[in-house]
Design a protein around this motif. Structure first.
Motif, PDB file in Angstrom:
ATOM      1  N   ALA A 301       0.740  -1.189   0.077  1.00 56.66           N
ATOM      2  CA  ALA A 301      -0.037   0.150   0.098  1.00 56.66           C
ATOM      3  C   ALA A 301       0.799   1.341   0.029  1.00 56.66           C
ATOM      4  O   ALA A 301       0.610   2.179  -0.610  1.00 56.66           O
ATOM      5  N   LEU A 302       2.030   1.161   0.875  1.00 59.65           N
ATOM      6  CA  LEU A 302       2.793   2.298   0.646  1.00 59.65           C
ATOM      7  C   LEU A 302       3.579   2.472  -0.617  1.00 59.65           C
ATOM      8  O   LEU A 302       3.663   3.848  -1.031  1.00 59.65           O
ATOM      9  N   MET A 303       3.899   1.438  -1.278  1.00 60.10           N
ATOM     10  CA  MET A 303       4.416   1.549  -2.469  1.00 60.10           C
ATOM     11  C   MET A 303       3.710   1.913  -3.433  1.00 60.10           C
ATOM     12  O   MET A 303       3.981   2.796  -4.346  1.00 60.10           O
ATOM     13  N   VAL A 304       2.229   1.835  -3.297  1.00 57.50           N
ATOM     14  CA  VAL A 304       1.261   2.239  -4.309  1.00 57.50           C
ATOM     15  C   VAL A 304       1.336   3.747  -4.144  1.00 57.50           C
ATOM     16  O   VAL A 304       0.775   4.617  -5.184  1.00 57.50           O
ATOM     17  N   ALA A 305       1.174   4.066  -2.913  1.00 58.21           N
ATOM     18  CA  ALA A 305       0.928   5.509  -2.742  1.00 58.21           C
ATOM     19  C   ALA A 305       2.111   6.267  -3.341  1.00 58.21           C
ATOM     20  O   ALA A 305       2.081   7.416  -3.782  1.00 58.21           O
ATOM     21  N   GLY A 306       3.249   5.836  -2.962  1.00 59.68           N
ATOM     22  CA  GLY A 306       4.449   6.189  -3.665  1.00 59.68           C
ATOM     23  C   GLY A 306       4.235   6.582  -5.079  1.00 59.68           C
ATOM     24  O   GLY A 306       4.659   7.569  -5.631  1.00 59.68           O
ATOM     25  N   LEU A 311       6.871   8.803  -7.225  1.00 65.48           N
ATOM     26  CA  LEU A 311       7.799   8.749  -5.973  1.00 65.48           C
ATOM     27  C   LEU A 311       8.123   7.245  -5.986  1.00 65.48           C
ATOM     28  O   LEU A 311       7.311   6.580  -5.553  1.00 65.48           O
ATOM     29  N   ALA A 312       9.344   6.757  -6.280  1.00 63.63           N
ATOM     30  CA  ALA A 312       9.445   5.336  -6.037  1.00 63.63           C
ATOM     31  C   ALA A 312       9.938   5.164  -4.487  1.00 63.63           C
ATOM     32  O   ALA A 312      10.561   5.873  -4.007  1.00 63.63           O
ATOM     33  N   VAL A 313       9.236   3.838  -3.993  1.00 63.86           N
ATOM     34  CA  VAL A 313       9.466   3.406  -2.874  1.00 63.86           C
ATOM     35  C   VAL A 313      10.064   1.770  -2.916  1.00 63.86           C
ATOM     36  O   VAL A 313       9.274   1.165  -3.513  1.00 63.86           O
ATOM     37  N   THR A 314      11.104   1.619  -2.249  1.00 65.01           N
ATOM     38  CA  THR A 314      11.762   0.480  -2.546  1.00 65.01           C
ATOM     39  C   THR A 314      11.861  -0.431  -1.122  1.00 65.01           C
ATOM     40  O   THR A 314      12.315   0.008  -0.243  1.00 65.01           O
ATOM     41  N   ALA A 315      11.666  -1.858  -1.405  1.00 68.66           N
ATOM     42  CA  ALA A 315      11.938  -2.728  -0.202  1.00 68.66           C
ATOM     43  C   ALA A 315      13.159  -2.932  -0.182  1.00 68.66           C
ATOM     44  O   ALA A 315      13.742  -3.628  -1.261  1.00 68.66           O
ATOM     45  N   ILE A 316      14.119  -2.868   0.946  1.00 70.82           N
ATOM     46  CA  ILE A 316      15.247  -3.223   0.924  1.00 70.82           C
ATOM     47  C   ILE A 316      15.722  -4.180   1.985  1.00 70.82           C
ATOM     48  O   ILE A 316      16.863  -4.650   2.101  1.00 70.82           O
ATOM     49  N   GLY A 317      14.835  -4.536   2.925  1.00 76.95           N
ATOM     50  CA  GLY A 317      15.138  -5.419   3.891  1.00 76.95           C
ATOM     51  C   GLY A 317      13.920  -5.917   4.694  1.00 76.95           C
ATOM     52  O   GLY A 317      13.115  -5.348   4.594  1.00 76.95           O
ATOM     53  N   THR A 318      14.243  -6.418   5.968  1.00 71.91           N
ATOM     54  CA  THR A 318      13.315  -7.033   6.857  1.00 71.91           C
ATOM     55  C   THR A 318      14.101  -6.678   8.365  1.00 71.91           C
ATOM     56  O   THR A 318      14.908  -6.711   8.513  1.00 71.91           O
ATOM     57  N   ILE A 319      12.990  -6.384   9.080  1.00 71.66           N
ATOM     58  CA  ILE A 319      13.455  -6.173  10.609  1.00 71.66           C
ATOM     59  C   ILE A 319      13.293  -7.408  11.311  1.00 71.66           C
ATOM     60  O   ILE A 319      12.369  -8.267  10.994  1.00 71.66           O
ATOM     61  N   VAL A 320      14.207  -7.756  12.035  1.00 71.25           N
ATOM     62  CA  VAL A 320      14.385  -8.996  12.841  1.00 71.25           C
ATOM     63  C   VAL A 320      14.579  -8.874  14.328  1.00 71.25           C
ATOM     64  O   VAL A 320      14.903  -7.662  14.775  1.00 71.25           O
ATOM     65  N   ALA A 321      14.330 -10.051  15.168  1.00 74.12           N
ATOM     66  CA  ALA A 321      14.437  -9.683  16.343  1.00 74.12           C
ATOM     67  C   ALA A 321      15.854  -9.669  16.848  1.00 74.12           C
ATOM     68  O   ALA A 321      16.962 -10.384  15.943  1.00 74.12           O
ATOM     69  N   GLY A 322      16.304  -9.028  17.919  1.00 80.28           N
ATOM     70  CA  GLY A 322      17.831  -9.024  18.152  1.00 80.28           C
ATOM     71  C   GLY A 322      18.160  -7.606  18.559  1.00 80.28           C
ATOM     72  O   GLY A 322      17.440  -6.550  18.471  1.00 80.28           O
TER      73      GLY A 322
END
Length: 346
Positions: A301-306, A311-322
């Motif tokens: 949804a955020l990338m569609v809004a971009g 405006l390009a919105v790109t996924a670059i990774g993931t949040i992990v525990a730690g």
């Protein structure tokens, strides 16, 4: 006994005609009063302003730009004005806030019209473009480097500001625009490796210089950030270091696919030719893009809004525990050990 216009040593006493405005008041009236369009600024005749909250929360952010640190002495004054305001607008965008106004502090070596006129004109143009009027401020003289400090105010619905503390394991990491261009622009301006490599590509040189001198705050995406992001901040000191700060605030870690980090054509070419290393782009700073985390269900949804905002919105990774710092992985899944994460003033 000395005359009323002379000191005991005979030197003249310079007095100001109290019926005339002071030089500082004249400077403010000439250059900055036209920018104070909000009724709460009172035409800059008072020493305070009123900002209506309209039931919203008021978001406050401040950033200073200093000659020789954030901009070069040779940079055009209009670009300095735009940068000073836009770095603050970038913070508001990352908080999901709508600009409401700003106050300005100028520390000037002189009051030459050749510098102040284009500075004030550009500041006024940006204040109008981003609907962020001047509310007040201060002007002082300095013998040292010039400094422009802006405190900007924005509005968000109550309790809706997007902070740094909401990232959770499983969230996707998104970033707007491209990363590293501003660092390369500074390298071009200071005669670094990028300057030598781009001598035959003036268009790329100018594009990179523009990214350094005139940031593009992502305010059109502020509402989408507010609606979809779990945590956000702007990339000012460097993507690697700023992601580290966000993760620390949220009590999480992250993995980043470096090959997914969006680069401009000029930046990608310089990396491919081994003119610069990817660390330069990840840690260089001055990008003023939005770095945010979103739940897996909200990322698209955020990338569609971009895209709707151009405006390009790109996924670059993931949040992990730690609790450890983010890991930056190359195309083979091997961790890159970065010697530095971001720009630091100290």
């Amino acid at each position: 006994m000395a005359s009323p216009s002379r000191r005991d040593d005979g030197s003249a006493i310079v007095t100001q005609d109290r019926t005339q405005p002071s030089p500082e008041d004249s400077l403010i009236a000439r250059y900055f009063k036209p920018l104070a369009t909000d009724p709460g600024a009172f035409g800059l005749v008072d020493d305070a302003a009123v900002l209506s909250s309209s039931g919203d929360d008021i978001v406050v952010t401040t950033d200073a730009v200093v000659e020789g640190v954030h901009y070069l002495a040779t940079d055009p004054p209009d670009t300095i004005a735009r940068k000073a305001l836009r770095v603050n607008l970038s913070d508001l965008a990352a908080k999901g806030a709508t600009p409401a106004g700003f106050v300005l502090t100028l520390a000037l070596r002189s009051k030459e019209d050749a510098w102040l006129r284009p500075f004030a004109d550009a500041l006024g143009e940006d204040a109008k473009e981003f609907a962020c009027p001047l509310l007040g401020g201060d002007t002082v003289s300095t013998p040292g480097p010039q400094m422009i400090s802006i405190t900007a105010f924005g509005r968000v619905p109550q309790g809706r500001m997007v902070g740094r503390t909401g990232a959770r394991p499983g969230d996707r990491i998104l970033v707007t625009g491209t990363i590293g261009d501003a660092a390369l622009g500074l390298d071009v301006l200071t005669g670094g490796a990028a300057a030598a490599a781009l001598t035959t590509d003036p268009a790329a040189r100018e594009a990179l210089i523009s990214r350094y001198r005139v940031p593009q705050p992502r305010n059109p995406l502020a509402r989408a950030v507010r609606d979809h992001a779990t945590a956000a901040m702007d990339v000012s000191d460097g993507l690697a270091g700023d992601l580290t700060k966000l993760c620390a605030a949220s009590g999480v870690s992250a993995t980043v696919d470096v090959t997914s980090v969006p680069l401009s054509a000029a930046a990608a070419s310089l990396v491919a030719r081994n003119v610069v290393c990817v660390e330069t782009l990840l840690a260089g700073g001055d990008d003023y893009e939005v770095l945010c985390t979103v739940s897996p269900a909200q990322g698209d949804a955020l990338m569609v809004a971009g895209r709707a905002a151009g405006l390009a919105v790109t996924a670059i990774g993931t949040i992990v525990a730690g609790k450890q710092g983010p890991r930056f992985l190359d195309g083979q899944g091997q961790e890159l050990v970065l010697k530095r994460l971001s720009y630091s003033h100290f």
